[in-house]
Write a protein that holds these residues in place. Structure first.
Motif, PDB file in Angstrom:
ATOM      1  N   LYS A 246       0.837  -1.199   0.000  1.00 21.47           N
ATOM      2  CA  LYS A 246       0.000   0.000   0.000  1.00 21.47           C
ATOM      3  C   LYS A 246       0.877   1.255   0.000  1.00 21.47           C
ATOM      4  CE  LYS A 246      -3.565   0.016   2.705  1.00 21.47           C
ATOM      5  NZ  LYS A 246      -4.410   0.077   3.935  1.00 21.47           N
ATOM      6  N   ILE A 247       1.952   1.220   0.789  1.00 23.10           N
ATOM      7  CA  ILE A 247       2.841   2.378   0.874  1.00 23.10           C
ATOM      8  C   ILE A 247       3.548   2.600  -0.457  1.00 23.10           C
ATOM      9  CG2 ILE A 247       4.853   3.351   2.047  1.00 23.10           C
ATOM     10  CD1 ILE A 247       2.192   3.084   3.703  1.00 23.10           C
ATOM     11  N   ILE A 248       4.028   1.529  -1.076  1.00 24.04           N
ATOM     12  CA  ILE A 248       4.720   1.670  -2.366  1.00 24.04           C
ATOM     13  C   ILE A 248       3.768   2.232  -3.418  1.00 24.04           C
ATOM     14  CG2 ILE A 248       5.786   0.371  -4.267  1.00 24.04           C
ATOM     15  CD1 ILE A 248       7.120  -1.393  -2.163  1.00 24.04           C
ATOM     16  N   ALA A 249       2.521   1.796  -3.402  1.00 24.89           N
ATOM     17  CA  ALA A 249       1.531   2.350  -4.333  1.00 24.89           C
ATOM     18  C   ALA A 249       1.339   3.843  -4.094  1.00 24.89           C
ATOM     19  CB  ALA A 249       0.202   1.608  -4.184  1.00 24.89           C
ATOM     20  N   ARG A 250       1.384   4.258  -2.835  1.00 25.25           N
ATOM     21  CA  ARG A 250       1.281   5.689  -2.530  1.00 25.25           C
ATOM     22  C   ARG A 250       2.482   6.448  -3.080  1.00 25.25           C
ATOM     23  NH1 ARG A 250       0.732   5.851   3.765  1.00 25.25           N
ATOM     24  NH2 ARG A 250       0.550   8.091   3.417  1.00 25.25           N
ATOM     25  N   PHE A 251       3.669   5.875  -2.918  1.00 24.25           N
ATOM     26  CA  PHE A 251       4.873   6.525  -3.433  1.00 24.25           C
ATOM     27  C   PHE A 251       4.857   6.622  -4.958  1.00 24.25           C
ATOM     28  CE2 PHE A 251       7.487   4.896   0.434  1.00 24.25           C
ATOM     29  CZ  PHE A 251       7.020   5.937   1.206  1.00 24.25           C
ATOM     30  N   ARG A 252       4.175   5.680  -5.619  1.00 24.04           N
ATOM     31  CA  ARG A 252       4.124   5.669  -7.090  1.00 24.04           C
ATOM     32  C   ARG A 252       3.086   6.634  -7.652  1.00 24.04           C
ATOM     33  NH1 ARG A 252       6.648   1.599  -9.990  1.00 24.04           N
ATOM     34  NH2 ARG A 252       7.315  -0.296  -8.898  1.00 24.04           N
ATOM     35  N   ASN A 253       2.242   7.186  -6.810  1.00 23.24           N
ATOM     36  CA  ASN A 253       1.170   8.072  -7.281  1.00 23.24           C
ATOM     37  C   ASN A 253       1.785   9.284  -7.988  1.00 23.24           C
ATOM     38  OD1 ASN A 253      -0.931   9.919  -7.586  1.00 23.24           O
ATOM     39  ND2 ASN A 253      -1.843   9.472  -5.600  1.00 23.24           N
ATOM     40  N   PRO A 254       1.599   9.402  -9.316  1.00 25.32           N
ATOM     41  CA  PRO A 254       2.243  10.505 -10.042  1.00 25.32           C
ATOM     42  C   PRO A 254       1.681  11.874  -9.672  1.00 25.32           C
ATOM     43  CG  PRO A 254       0.708   9.346 -11.471  1.00 25.32           C
ATOM     44  CD  PRO A 254       0.801   8.539 -10.203  1.00 25.32           C
ATOM     45  N   TYR A 255       0.498  11.894  -9.070  1.00 22.77           N
ATOM     46  CA  TYR A 255      -0.109  13.171  -8.687  1.00 22.77           C
ATOM     47  C   TYR A 255       0.461  13.699  -7.367  1.00 22.77           C
ATOM     48  CZ  TYR A 255      -3.472  11.722 -12.226  1.00 22.77           C
ATOM     49  OH  TYR A 255      -4.060  11.310 -13.401  1.00 22.77           O
ATOM     50  N   LEU A 256       1.331  12.891  -6.726  1.00 24.53           N
ATOM     51  CA  LEU A 256       1.889  13.270  -5.424  1.00 24.53           C
ATOM     52  C   LEU A 256       3.385  13.535  -5.481  1.00 24.53           C
ATOM     53  CD1 LEU A 256       0.134  10.735  -3.029  1.00 24.53           C
ATOM     54  CD2 LEU A 256      -0.238  13.192  -3.132  1.00 24.53           C
ATOM     55  N   SER A 257       3.969  13.515  -6.661  1.00 22.13           N
ATOM     56  CA  SER A 257       5.426  13.586  -6.741  1.00 22.13           C
ATOM     57  C   SER A 257       5.968  14.811  -6.010  1.00 22.13           C
ATOM     58  CB  SER A 257       5.877  13.626  -8.199  1.00 22.13           C
ATOM     59  OG  SER A 257       7.285  13.586  -8.275  1.00 22.13           O
ATOM     60  N   ASP A 258       6.997  14.563  -5.199  1.00 20.99           N
ATOM     61  CA  ASP A 258       7.591  15.620  -4.398  1.00 20.99           C
ATOM     62  C   ASP A 258       9.066  15.748  -4.740  1.00 20.99           C
ATOM     63  OD1 ASP A 258       7.680  17.623  -2.529  1.00 20.99           O
ATOM     64  OD2 ASP A 258       6.761  16.429  -0.942  1.00 20.99           O
ATOM     65  N   ASP A 259       9.649  16.854  -4.356  1.00 20.86           N
ATOM     66  CA  ASP A 259      11.053  17.120  -4.621  1.00 20.86           C
ATOM     67  C   ASP A 259      11.922  16.330  -3.646  1.00 20.86           C
ATOM     68  OD1 ASP A 259      12.916  19.273  -6.061  1.00 20.86           O
ATOM     69  OD2 ASP A 259      13.556  19.071  -3.974  1.00 20.86           O
ATOM     70  N   LEU A 260      12.949  15.648  -4.153  1.00 18.86           N
ATOM     71  CA  LEU A 260      13.790  14.832  -3.291  1.00 18.86           C
ATOM     72  C   LEU A 260      14.543  15.671  -2.262  1.00 18.86           C
ATOM     73  CD1 LEU A 260      15.294  12.145  -5.719  1.00 18.86           C
ATOM     74  CD2 LEU A 260      13.271  11.991  -4.261  1.00 18.86           C
ATOM     75  N   ASP A 261      14.924  16.884  -2.623  1.00 24.89           N
ATOM     76  CA  ASP A 261      15.581  17.748  -1.649  1.00 24.89           C
ATOM     77  C   ASP A 261      14.672  18.041  -0.466  1.00 24.89           C
ATOM     78  OD1 ASP A 261      18.060  17.967  -2.825  1.00 24.89           O
ATOM     79  OD2 ASP A 261      17.580  19.779  -3.950  1.00 24.89           O
ATOM     80  N   ARG A 262      13.382  18.241  -0.741  1.00 27.38           N
ATOM     81  CA  ARG A 262      12.445  18.519   0.347  1.00 27.38           C
ATOM     82  C   ARG A 262      12.212  17.270   1.189  1.00 27.38           C
ATOM     83  NH1 ARG A 262       6.890  19.684   2.210  1.00 27.38           N
ATOM     84  NH2 ARG A 262       6.064  17.950   1.019  1.00 27.38           N
ATOM     85  N   VAL A 263      12.049  16.121   0.536  1.00 32.87           N
ATOM     86  CA  VAL A 263      11.809  14.874   1.263  1.00 32.87           C
ATOM     87  C   VAL A 263      13.008  14.511   2.137  1.00 32.87           C
ATOM     88  CG1 VAL A 263      11.384  12.391   1.005  1.00 32.87           C
ATOM     89  CG2 VAL A 263      10.204  14.017  -0.485  1.00 32.87           C
ATOM     90  N   GLY A 264      14.214  14.806   1.654  1.00 33.17           N
ATOM     91  CA  GLY A 264      15.413  14.416   2.378  1.00 33.17           C
ATOM     92  C   GLY A 264      15.937  15.423   3.372  1.00 33.17           C
ATOM     93  N   ARG A 265      15.334  16.588   3.451  1.00 33.60           N
ATOM     94  CA  ARG A 265      15.848  17.616   4.356  1.00 33.60           C
ATOM     95  C   ARG A 265      15.681  17.180   5.814  1.00 33.60           C
ATOM     96  NH1 ARG A 265      11.099  22.192   3.487  1.00 33.60           N
ATOM     97  NH2 ARG A 265       9.454  21.094   4.640  1.00 33.60           N
ATOM     98  N   GLY A 266      16.415  17.854   6.705  1.00 30.11           N
ATOM     99  CA  GLY A 266      16.392  17.457   8.109  1.00 30.11           C
ATOM    100  C   GLY A 266      17.225  16.215   8.352  1.00 30.11           C
ATOM    101  N   VAL A 267      18.384  16.146   7.704  1.00 28.00           N
ATOM    102  CA  VAL A 267      19.175  14.911   7.724  1.00 28.00           C
ATOM    103  C   VAL A 267      19.706  14.595   9.118  1.00 28.00           C
ATOM    104  CG1 VAL A 267      21.326  16.068   7.049  1.00 28.00           C
ATOM    105  CG2 VAL A 267      20.985  13.650   6.478  1.00 28.00           C
ATOM    106  N   LEU A 268      20.001  15.597   9.932  1.00 29.02           N
ATOM    107  CA  LEU A 268      20.466  15.314  11.292  1.00 29.02           C
ATOM    108  C   LEU A 268      19.386  14.600  12.097  1.00 29.02           C
ATOM    109  CD1 LEU A 268      22.394  18.586  12.268  1.00 29.02           C
ATOM    110  CD2 LEU A 268      23.363  16.340  11.761  1.00 29.02           C
ATOM    111  N   ARG A 269      18.167  15.062  11.971  1.00 32.80           N
ATOM    112  CA  ARG A 269      17.064  14.395  12.674  1.00 32.80           C
ATOM    113  C   ARG A 269      16.882  12.975  12.157  1.00 32.80           C
ATOM    114  NH1 ARG A 269      11.633  14.456  11.194  1.00 32.80           N
ATOM    115  NH2 ARG A 269      12.054  16.211   9.800  1.00 32.80           N
ATOM    116  N   LYS A 270      16.982  12.809  10.861  1.00 33.62           N
ATOM    117  CA  LYS A 270      16.764  11.489  10.277  1.00 33.62           C
ATOM    118  C   LYS A 270      17.871  10.494  10.640  1.00 33.62           C
ATOM    119  CE  LYS A 270      13.893  12.951   6.343  1.00 33.62           C
ATOM    120  NZ  LYS A 270      13.588  14.325   6.729  1.00 33.62           N
TER     121      LYS A 270
END
Length: 368
Positions: free
Chosen positions: A268-292
């Motif tokens: 279900k999660i992978i299907a959500r990630f594949r949703n082309p209407y939800l594509s997000d910028d990788l820089d935004r998704v990956g920000r906050g690297v110290l917290r992660k």
């Protein structure tokens, strides 16, 4: 019924605000963004668009806004009348919200039930907010106030809409709330109340959030800029499955999730990630690297568990290296991390920040 929601951003309006509106609450958004607050007080409504083919749209009506820095009296009145207070501001802002709430909670003149919920992407965030409030009220009694923790999950991508208030969100959402900490009888529809919240917090953290990190950090090494681009590459999808296969071991070892149940959740999660209407910028998704990369977050906690229990953790080890190599100079945490690595080296940084032992650090460094 009345609700005050701190944080009038896309999550606040598109997720929490919609659920509260659907439950019949009059919703007041509190924020420091004057443009959004002015628009809320001008229009008193906005539209939530579901991001899928032929997605539905929902009008959210009867809302207003308060500028938290400029409208102190109005905010005090709204807090005093509220039946529910929620936040979606980022866990680091909760101490500021606590200082705003504390004097009004300590001086409540009514004993009617009030629930305060931090809807943040963090573990037991309401406990953090409650502790900060208690530190401010100096022993005053907070009568008939509940502080239930919650877990929230809905992807709201970066977006620009013609109307500043309108929001695009994915079809899926999950909001889970601690039932034992809730006061009063008026519970929310569309929300899952559970006695033990931690399994749901960690399932989301180590599936959705770890998965997003894997896409961002590995996808960036391959030259991709968006989630959609990365998920079109089967190498990324295969690596994502490896990562989530490892976090599945952590989840099924520590909680009552069956392996087959978790596999279905992953699909279900992978299907959500594949949703082309939800594509997000990788820089935004990956920000906050110290917290992660902190000890109890999405990468390090399951990695350490698997390492200490002699279970496969090669994909998570690689994920640490991909995170260390992530290149986003617009992320203050990335800049700080790079400086600390330059000063202390990779070994020193991972030992001090992520609390890893030397053996695991060597495994990580040799993983790619």
């Amino acid at each position: 019924m009345k609700a005050v929601h701190f944080g009038a951003g896309n999550i606040g309006r598109g997720f929490i605000g919609k659920v509260l509106h659907d439950n019949g609450y009059e919703v007041t958004f509190a924020d420091v963004n004057a443009e959004i607050i002015d628009a809320l007080n001008r229009d008193h409504e906005y539209t939530v668009h579901i991001s899928e083919e032929d997605g539905a749209s929902y009008r959210i009506k009867g809302v207003d806004g308060i500028h938290t820095a400029n409208d102190a009296d109005q905010l005090a009145e709204a807090i005093s009348e509220a039946d529910l207070i929620t936040t979606a501001v980022g866990v680091n802002i909760l101490p500021i919200i606590a200082r705003t709430l504390a004097p009004h909670l300590a001086n409540r003149t009514t004993d009617r039930p009030l629930n305060i919920i931090a809807c943040e992407n963090a573990v037991l965030a309401t406990d953090t907010l409650k502790a900060a409030i208690l530190a401010e009220v100096d022993g005053a009694s907070l009568s008939n106030i509940g502080f239930p923790n919650s877990a929230v999950d809905r992807i709201v991508p970066i977006q620009k809409n013609d109307n500043i208030l309108d929001v695009k969100v994915e079809p899926f959402y999950e909001w889970v709330i601690e039932s034992d900490s809730w006061v009063g009888e008026d519970k929310l529809d569309g929300v899952n109340y559970v006695e033990n919240l931690m399994p749901y917090i960690e399932r989301k953290l180590f599936t959705v959030n770890t998965g997003h990190a894997a896409i961002a950090y590995y996808g960036k090494t391959l030259g991709y800029t968006t989630v959609s681009e990365a998920m079109d590459d089967e190498k990324v999808v295969a690596y994502l499955r490896q990562v989530l296969g490892e976090t599945t071991r952590y989840l099924t070892e520590n909680y009552d999730f069956m392996e087959e149940q978790q596999k279905q959740y992953i699909e279900k999660i992978i299907a959500r990630f594949r949703n082309p209407y939800l594509s997000d910028d990788l820089d935004r998704v990956g920000r906050g690297v110290l917290r992660k990369l902190s000890p109890n977050d999405r990468i390090i906690k399951p990695l350490v568990y698997l390492h200490e229990n002699n279970m496969d953790h090669g994909a998570l080890s690689k994920l640490v290296m991909f995170a260390l190599q992530f290149d986003n100079s617009d992320d203050p945490e990335q800049v700080e991390m790079n400086g600390r690595i330059e000063s202390a080296g990779t070994d020193g940084f991972l030992a001090e920040h992520s609390k890893l032992d030397s053996k695991l650090i060597e495994e990580i460094k040799s993983s790619i």
